[in-house]
Scaffold this motif. Structure first.
Motif, PDB file in Angstrom:
ATOM      1  N   LEU A  67       4.070  10.263  -7.100  1.00 55.63           N
ATOM      2  CA  LEU A  67       4.924  10.500  -8.258  1.00 55.63           C
ATOM      3  C   LEU A  67       4.142  11.131  -9.397  1.00 55.63           C
ATOM      4  N   ILE A  68       2.906  10.667  -9.578  1.00 57.93           N
ATOM      5  CA  ILE A  68       2.090  11.185 -10.674  1.00 57.93           C
ATOM      6  C   ILE A  68       1.571  12.588 -10.346  1.00 57.93           C
ATOM      7  N   ASP A  69       1.156  12.802  -9.085  1.00 56.37           N
ATOM      8  CA  ASP A  69       0.557  14.082  -8.707  1.00 56.37           C
ATOM      9  C   ASP A  69       1.595  15.177  -8.507  1.00 56.37           C
ATOM     10  N   LYS A  70       2.500  14.960  -7.570  1.00 51.73           N
ATOM     11  CA  LYS A  70       3.474  16.007  -7.234  1.00 51.73           C
ATOM     12  C   LYS A  70       4.724  15.358  -6.653  1.00 51.73           C
ATOM     13  N   PRO A  71       5.673  15.000  -7.499  1.00 58.70           N
ATOM     14  CA  PRO A  71       6.899  14.363  -6.978  1.00 58.70           C
ATOM     15  C   PRO A  71       7.757  15.351  -6.208  1.00 58.70           C
ATOM     16  N   ASP A  72       8.317  14.905  -5.088  1.00 60.61           N
ATOM     17  CA  ASP A  72       9.248  15.721  -4.320  1.00 60.61           C
ATOM     18  C   ASP A  72      10.361  14.825  -3.789  1.00 60.61           C
ATOM     19  N   ARG A  73      11.333  15.448  -3.137  1.00 60.68           N
ATOM     20  CA  ARG A  73      12.519  14.718  -2.711  1.00 60.68           C
ATOM     21  C   ARG A  73      12.201  13.651  -1.671  1.00 60.68           C
ATOM     22  N   SER A  74      11.167  13.861  -0.842  1.00 63.52           N
ATOM     23  CA  SER A  74      10.846  12.884   0.206  1.00 63.52           C
ATOM     24  C   SER A  74      10.479  11.531  -0.380  1.00 63.52           C
ATOM     25  N   ILE A  75      10.004  11.495  -1.619  1.00 63.99           N
ATOM     26  CA  ILE A  75       9.651  10.222  -2.254  1.00 63.99           C
ATOM     27  C   ILE A  75      10.862   9.305  -2.343  1.00 63.99           C
ATOM     28  N   MET A  76      12.011   9.875  -2.693  1.00 65.27           N
ATOM     29  CA  MET A  76      13.226   9.072  -2.816  1.00 65.27           C
ATOM     30  C   MET A  76      13.587   8.425  -1.485  1.00 65.27           C
ATOM     31  N   TYR A  77      13.454   9.194  -0.379  1.00 65.23           N
ATOM     32  CA  TYR A  77      13.763   8.645   0.937  1.00 65.23           C
ATOM     33  C   TYR A  77      12.766   7.551   1.331  1.00 65.23           C
ATOM     34  N   ASP A  78      11.487   7.751   0.999  1.00 65.23           N
ATOM     35  CA  ASP A  78      10.473   6.753   1.336  1.00 65.23           C
ATOM     36  C   ASP A  78      10.685   5.462   0.558  1.00 65.23           C
ATOM     37  N   ILE A  79      11.041   5.589  -0.710  1.00 69.65           N
ATOM     38  CA  ILE A  79      11.321   4.390  -1.509  1.00 69.65           C
ATOM     39  C   ILE A  79      12.519   3.635  -0.938  1.00 69.65           C
ATOM     40  N   GLN A  80      13.545   4.372  -0.552  1.00 73.33           N
ATOM     41  CA  GLN A  80      14.737   3.734  -0.001  1.00 73.33           C
ATOM     42  C   GLN A  80      14.423   3.029   1.314  1.00 73.33           C
ATOM     43  N   ALA A  81      13.533   3.631   2.130  1.00 71.14           N
ATOM     44  CA  ALA A  81      13.152   2.993   3.392  1.00 71.14           C
ATOM     45  C   ALA A  81      12.423   1.679   3.141  1.00 71.14           C
ATOM     46  N   VAL A  82      11.525   1.653   2.157  1.00 71.04           N
ATOM     47  CA  VAL A  82      10.815   0.412   1.823  1.00 71.04           C
ATOM     48  C   VAL A  82      11.786  -0.639   1.303  1.00 71.04           C
ATOM     49  N   LYS A  83      12.726  -0.246   0.438  1.00 73.91           N
ATOM     50  CA  LYS A  83      13.697  -1.203  -0.093  1.00 73.91           C
ATOM     51  C   LYS A  83      14.546  -1.795   1.026  1.00 73.91           C
ATOM     52  N   ARG A  84      14.929  -0.959   1.996  1.00 74.45           N
ATOM     53  CA  ARG A  84      15.738  -1.446   3.107  1.00 74.45           C
ATOM     54  C   ARG A  84      14.940  -2.441   3.952  1.00 74.45           C
ATOM     55  N   ASN A  85      13.656  -2.156   4.177  1.00 70.62           N
ATOM     56  CA  ASN A  85      12.814  -3.069   4.946  1.00 70.62           C
ATOM     57  C   ASN A  85      12.578  -4.374   4.191  1.00 70.62           C
ATOM     58  N   GLU A 132       0.836  -1.207   0.000  1.00 70.50           N
ATOM     59  CA  GLU A 132       0.000   0.000   0.000  1.00 70.50           C
ATOM     60  C   GLU A 132       0.872   1.259   0.000  1.00 70.50           C
ATOM     61  N   ASP A 133       1.974   1.225   0.738  1.00 74.63           N
ATOM     62  CA  ASP A 133       2.877   2.376   0.745  1.00 74.63           C
ATOM     63  C   ASP A 133       3.438   2.649  -0.651  1.00 74.63           C
ATOM     64  N   LEU A 134       3.815   1.588  -1.360  1.00 70.91           N
ATOM     65  CA  LEU A 134       4.351   1.775  -2.705  1.00 70.91           C
ATOM     66  C   LEU A 134       3.283   2.301  -3.661  1.00 70.91           C
ATOM     67  N   ASP A 135       2.025   1.868  -3.464  1.00 67.60           N
ATOM     68  CA  ASP A 135       0.939   2.419  -4.285  1.00 67.60           C
ATOM     69  C   ASP A 135       0.766   3.916  -4.030  1.00 67.60           C
ATOM     70  N   GLN A 136       0.849   4.323  -2.761  1.00 69.03           N
ATOM     71  CA  GLN A 136       0.744   5.743  -2.434  1.00 69.03           C
ATOM     72  C   GLN A 136       1.928   6.526  -3.003  1.00 69.03           C
ATOM     73  N   ILE A 137       3.112   5.925  -2.955  1.00 69.43           N
ATOM     74  CA  ILE A 137       4.285   6.589  -3.534  1.00 69.43           C
ATOM     75  C   ILE A 137       4.079   6.808  -5.028  1.00 69.43           C
ATOM     76  N   GLU A 138       3.525   5.814  -5.706  1.00 69.62           N
ATOM     77  CA  GLU A 138       3.291   5.954  -7.142  1.00 69.62           C
ATOM     78  C   GLU A 138       2.287   7.068  -7.426  1.00 69.62           C
ATOM     79  N   ASP A 139       1.238   7.175  -6.588  1.00 65.21           N
ATOM     80  CA  ASP A 139       0.278   8.269  -6.748  1.00 65.21           C
ATOM     81  C   ASP A 139       0.954   9.620  -6.536  1.00 65.21           C
ATOM     82  N   LEU A 148       7.772  -6.658  -4.880  1.00 67.46           N
ATOM     83  CA  LEU A 148       7.804  -5.322  -4.287  1.00 67.46           C
ATOM     84  C   LEU A 148       9.164  -4.651  -4.510  1.00 67.46           C
ATOM     85  N   LYS A 149      10.238  -5.455  -4.510  1.00 67.30           N
ATOM     86  CA  LYS A 149      11.557  -4.887  -4.810  1.00 67.30           C
ATOM     87  C   LYS A 149      11.586  -4.324  -6.226  1.00 67.30           C
ATOM     88  N   GLU A 150      10.984  -5.046  -7.173  1.00 68.59           N
ATOM     89  CA  GLU A 150      10.944  -4.557  -8.542  1.00 68.59           C
ATOM     90  C   GLU A 150      10.089  -3.292  -8.645  1.00 68.59           C
TER      91      GLU A 150
END
Length: 372
Positions: A207-225, A198-205, A276-278
């Motif tokens: 990305l489409i609406d208004k991408p900002d730098r925090s997205i990169m950190y959130d993606i990295q946190a999910v990948k680490r988990n 669900e977090d990755l789905d929200q990140i994708e939304d 999810l990694k992909e």
């Protein structure tokens, strides 16, 4: 965006053995909790609970073969407790070391009178950080011991099933209780992966609406988990496979049927983790692509503005040199100097020419599609 994604990770430090120390040493951390021992005794028609902080009398209690026991031990701050396990239940000291050194990977080991196993329980703490706790098992003919370093109530589903007394949980022996606990651990993996999906789905939304730098950190946190859960899911699958291939009489054929189902669930978890990694990698690529495209758009705008002002700046630069046609003091004509410097309406004509040049350039850029 929910608060489940953490940009910063709290790293857990495990107490590692001293280099050169002899094996089989029980490790009691100075911050260890006092042991809480809960003994669940049950059969088809009976269920009772006893809570204590000692296991001195446990061998006498477990001698009742008409009951099956689950000994739930939480907290390790008692050397006497581990000495009792060695003395009364003949538990190998290497096993006790693995129990107290809580960095073990999921595994299964068989001994003469018991089976030892380790699982990793994942859950979110109060600050939404991912916690990775070890659960150790000792399986005997009519009892299963579980060991946890903390007081977390992550095994409440099994306790509730025992209280309700429905299904096979009270009548299928100690090996089934061990399977039920491992199944709760695996089900928790599904729950966590669903949250991250669900977090990755929200990140994708985002990305489409208004991408900002925090997205990169959130993606990295999910990948680490995802790496953290992958490190426990693969050995968990191998451990269940060892149970299926085991010849120990402590693991019944009926329990192996359920363990095979848990094994299939582990394979599903590994597949979900890879998926999810992909997705997280593609989201990161999409973010970088969007940022790159945005930079290209900015550079295109700046290029258009520069292209418009370059000829205008050229004209302004020429007439800004002030090489007069006639010397203002002596009145002498200066050959090859600007005859237009003192022309009537020269400023107006120059501005008109500059505006015309700018308009012509804008029309040309528009017809070339630069403004789309």
């Amino acid at each position: 965006m929910g608060k489940r994604i953490k940009s910063k990770r709290k790293r857990k430090h495990y107490a590692l053995p001293v280099v050169g120390s002899s094996p089989g040493q029980v490790y009691i951390d100075e911050h260890s909790l006092e042991p809480k021992v809960t003994v669940h005794a049950f059969n088809a028609g009976e269920y009772k609970i006893e809570e204590t902080n000692s296991i001195e009398h446990l061998s006498r209690v477990l001698s009742d073969k008409s009951l099956t026991f689950w000994v739930d031990i939480r907290g390790f701050k008692s050397e006497a407790m581990f000495e009792t396990l060695t003395r009364d239940f003949n538990v190998n000291k290497l096993v006790l070391e693995d129990i107290t050194r809580t960095y073990q990977r999921p595994k299964q080991e068989e001994y003469d009178t018991y089976v030892f196993a380790v699982s990793r329980m994942l859950f979110f703490d109060e600050e939404n950080n991912l916690e990775n706790e070890q659960i150790s098992f000792i399986l005997t003919d009519n009892a299963v011991f579980t060991f946890q370093e903390g007081y977390e109530n992550c095994l409440d589903p099994v306790r509730n099933r025992l209280k309700a007394g429905k299904g096979n949980i009270r009548v299928s022996g100690s090996s089934y209780i061990m399977y039920a606990i491992m199944d709760v651990v695996i089900d928790k993996y599904f729950e966590i992966l669903n949250i991250w999906g669900e977090d990755l789905d929200q990140i994708e939304d985002r990305l489409i609406d208004k991408p900002d730098r925090s997205i990169m950190y959130d993606i990295q946190a999910v990948k680490r988990n995802l790496i953290a859960i992958r490190r426990v899911a693969w050995p968990e699958r191998d451990k269940l496979n060892d149970f299926l291939r085991s010849d120990s009489p402590l693991i019944t054929d009926q329990t192996k049927l359920y363990i095979r189902d848990a094994y299939d669930h582990c394979i599903q978890i590994i597949d979900i983790v890879e998926s999810l990694k992909e997705i997280s990698a593609s989201n990161l690529d999409m973010y970088l692509s969007i940022i790159s495209n945005r930079m290209n758009e900015i550079m295109k705008v700046l290029t258009i503005m520069s292209s418009i002002f370059i000829p205008l700046t050229f004209i302004a630069g020429i007439y800004g040199m002030n090489f007069a046609r006639q010397d203002p003091v002596t009145g002498k004509l200066m050959p090859d100097n600007m005859p237009e410097l003192y022309a009537q309406h020269g400023y107006l004509y120059t501005m008109i020419i500059m505006v015309v040049i700018a308009v012509v350039q804008v029309i040309y850029f528009w017809r070339k599609g630069w403004f789309k």
